[in-house]
Enzyme design. Structure first.
Site, PDB file in Angstrom:
ATOM      1  N   ASP A  12      -3.982  -4.451  -2.714  1.00 63.41           N
ATOM      2  CA  ASP A  12      -3.223  -4.542  -3.752  1.00 63.41           C
ATOM      3  C   ASP A  12      -2.009  -5.513  -3.619  1.00 63.41           C
ATOM      4  O   ASP A  12      -0.785  -5.117  -3.326  1.00 63.41           O
ATOM      5  CB  ASP A  12      -2.419  -3.175  -3.996  1.00 63.41           C
ATOM      6  CG  ASP A  12      -1.903  -2.472  -3.129  1.00 63.41           C
ATOM      7  OD1 ASP A  12      -1.889  -2.716  -1.854  1.00 63.41           O
ATOM      8  OD2 ASP A  12      -0.978  -1.491  -3.527  1.00 63.41           O
ATOM      9  N   HIS A 245       2.291  -2.026   7.755  1.00 60.38           N
ATOM     10  CA  HIS A 245       1.528  -0.846   7.285  1.00 60.38           C
ATOM     11  C   HIS A 245      -0.006  -1.673   7.254  1.00 60.38           C
ATOM     12  O   HIS A 245      -0.728  -1.156   8.316  1.00 60.38           O
ATOM     13  CB  HIS A 245       1.390  -0.467   5.753  1.00 60.38           C
ATOM     14  CG  HIS A 245       2.916   0.433   5.726  1.00 60.38           C
ATOM     15  ND1 HIS A 245       3.204   1.517   6.311  1.00 60.38           N
ATOM     16  CD2 HIS A 245       4.099   0.030   5.089  1.00 60.38           C
ATOM     17  CE1 HIS A 245       4.441   1.879   6.014  1.00 60.38           C
ATOM     18  NE2 HIS A 245       4.724   0.965   4.960  1.00 60.38           N
TER      19      HIS A 245
HETATM   20  C1  BDR Z   1       1.076   1.275   1.453  1.00 59.60           C
HETATM   21  O1  BDR Z   1       1.383   1.348   0.279  1.00 59.60           O
HETATM   22  C2  BDR Z   1       1.425   0.010  -0.203  1.00 59.60           C
HETATM   23  O2  BDR Z   1       2.532  -0.307  -0.888  1.00 59.60           O
HETATM   24  C3  BDR Z   1       1.610  -0.873   0.786  1.00 59.60           C
HETATM   25  O3  BDR Z   1       0.912  -2.091   0.533  1.00 59.60           O
HETATM   26  C4  BDR Z   1       0.592  -0.148   1.765  1.00 59.60           C
HETATM   27  O4  BDR Z   1      -0.874  -0.389   1.646  1.00 59.60           O
HETATM   28  C5  BDR Z   1       2.281   1.693   2.417  1.00 59.60           C
HETATM   29  O5  BDR Z   1       2.328   3.177   1.971  1.00 59.60           O
HETATM   30 CA    CA Z   2      -1.272  -2.262   0.436  1.00 61.50          CA
END
Ligand code: BDR
Ligand code: CA
Length: 316
Positions: A12, A245
């Site tokens: 995303d 992340h």
């Molecule tokens: C996750 O949520 C998304 O906003 C970031 O890209 C990551 O995949 C972190 O909680």
């Molecule tokens: Ca993400």
């Protein structure tokens, strides 16, 4: 030489998704056979645009992009998070206009086709809401045993959430989809906040980014993301930082020794007034169910940072 891992990223895009894509395409052992997009940090059109733009930036226009879900399975989408990823999802850093489009085939049919054509070989790396993966599993539950593995960025096993006391964004954003994935029988590695919040890129490290055609873009995008972390997270230490992340999920496919893993039964809370989107991990000595996920419980952060640095061009 061991053959390369066939992987499909589900994104995303998002600043940390952009970094994950760059790390993946710069990992010689990973064969990125396609990227699917989903709503989440931004709407699915923007996620698709950003994914195509990042692939052009990486000079990997050979990798096809497939458009996925625009909303959760059962719920309404809460909207983008511009205070974390900027209005354009890339920390308001600009990339040149696109020179190609996404494929006509949908994300769901692409994943289904690839896993069917290459049974036991394809690893899915969902780093967004689990909606596309749940759609594939609902369409054809046998996909669960044809997958090599799902290595997801999502959940919070034994640590606080990031969109509420217990919930992590990718699970919270479509709990019913995550529930389907965890109950599918597919082999799952959960790369959650327990480890990704320890996988930190600092402002000082970002400043060492080596000069390249696009280093200005990366510096701008990641600086925005670090500023968001300064505003929203308690920042210990003397340097500001952001959590990597999504790159950590990619890294765990390339080198599964980067995290310590324990097998648990993980369920997803879909109803709780205060806890919807929580990943509930049964850590009792004698759990009621057999484990359904390998949960990352600690990370060798310096080694992971070096893995990122090798691919993105900063110094640790
Ligand atoms: C996750 O949520 C998304 O906003 C970031 O890209 C990551 O995949 C972190 O909680
Ligand atoms: Ca993400």
């Amino acid at each position: 030489m061991e053959s390369r891992h066939k992987v499909i990223l589900d994104v995303d895009t998002g600043v940390d998704d952009a970094l994950a894509i760059l790390c993946a395409v710069r990992s010689p052992q990973l064969d990125v056979i396609g990227i699917t997009t989903c709503f989440g940090n931004v709407d699915v059109e923007t996620a698709t645009h950003n994914t195509l733009a990042v692939l052009e930036y990486a000079e990997r226009t050979d990798i096809p992009v497939y458009i996925g879900a625009e909303k959760p399975l059962l719920r309404e989408w809460g909207g983008p998070v511009p205070w974390i990823h900027g209005d354009n999802g890339l920390g308001d850093a600009e990339l040149p206009p696109l020179r190609r489009l996404a494929q006509d085939e949908s994300a769901t049919t692409f994943i289904h086709r690839m896993v069917t054509e290459h049974p036991g070989e394809v690893t899915l790396i969902p780093v967004a809401r689990m909606t596309n993966i749940a759609n594939v599993l609902q369409f054809d539950p046998t996909i669960a045993r044809k997958l090599k593995r799902i290595v997801m960025m999502g959940g919070a096993a034994f640590c606080p959430g990031n969109v509420g006391p217990f919930a992590e964004a990718n699970i919270w954003g479509d709990p019913e989809a995550a529930h389907i994935v965890f109950h599918s029988g597919a082999p799952i590695t959960m790369v959650g906040l327990d480890v990704t919040m320890q996988a930190r890129l600092t402002s000082k490290q970002l400043a060492t980014l080596s000069e390249s055609r696009y280093s200005e873009f990366l510096k701008e995008a990641v600086s925005f993301y670090i500023n968001a972390y300064e505003r929203t997270q308690a920042q210990d230490g003397d340097d500001s930082w952001c959590a990597l992340h999504d790159p950590l999920a990619v890294a765990m496919v390339d080198d599964p020794t980067l995290c310590e893993i324990k097998d648990y039964y993980v369920d997803v809370e879909t109803h709780g007034l205060l806890t919807a989107g929580m990943t509930v991990v049964d850590a009792r000595a004698v759990p009621e169910h057999r484990p359904n996920a390998s949960v990352c419980v600690s990370v060798d952060a310096p080694r992971f940072l070096q893995w990122c640095a090798d691919r993105l061009g900063f110094e640790v």
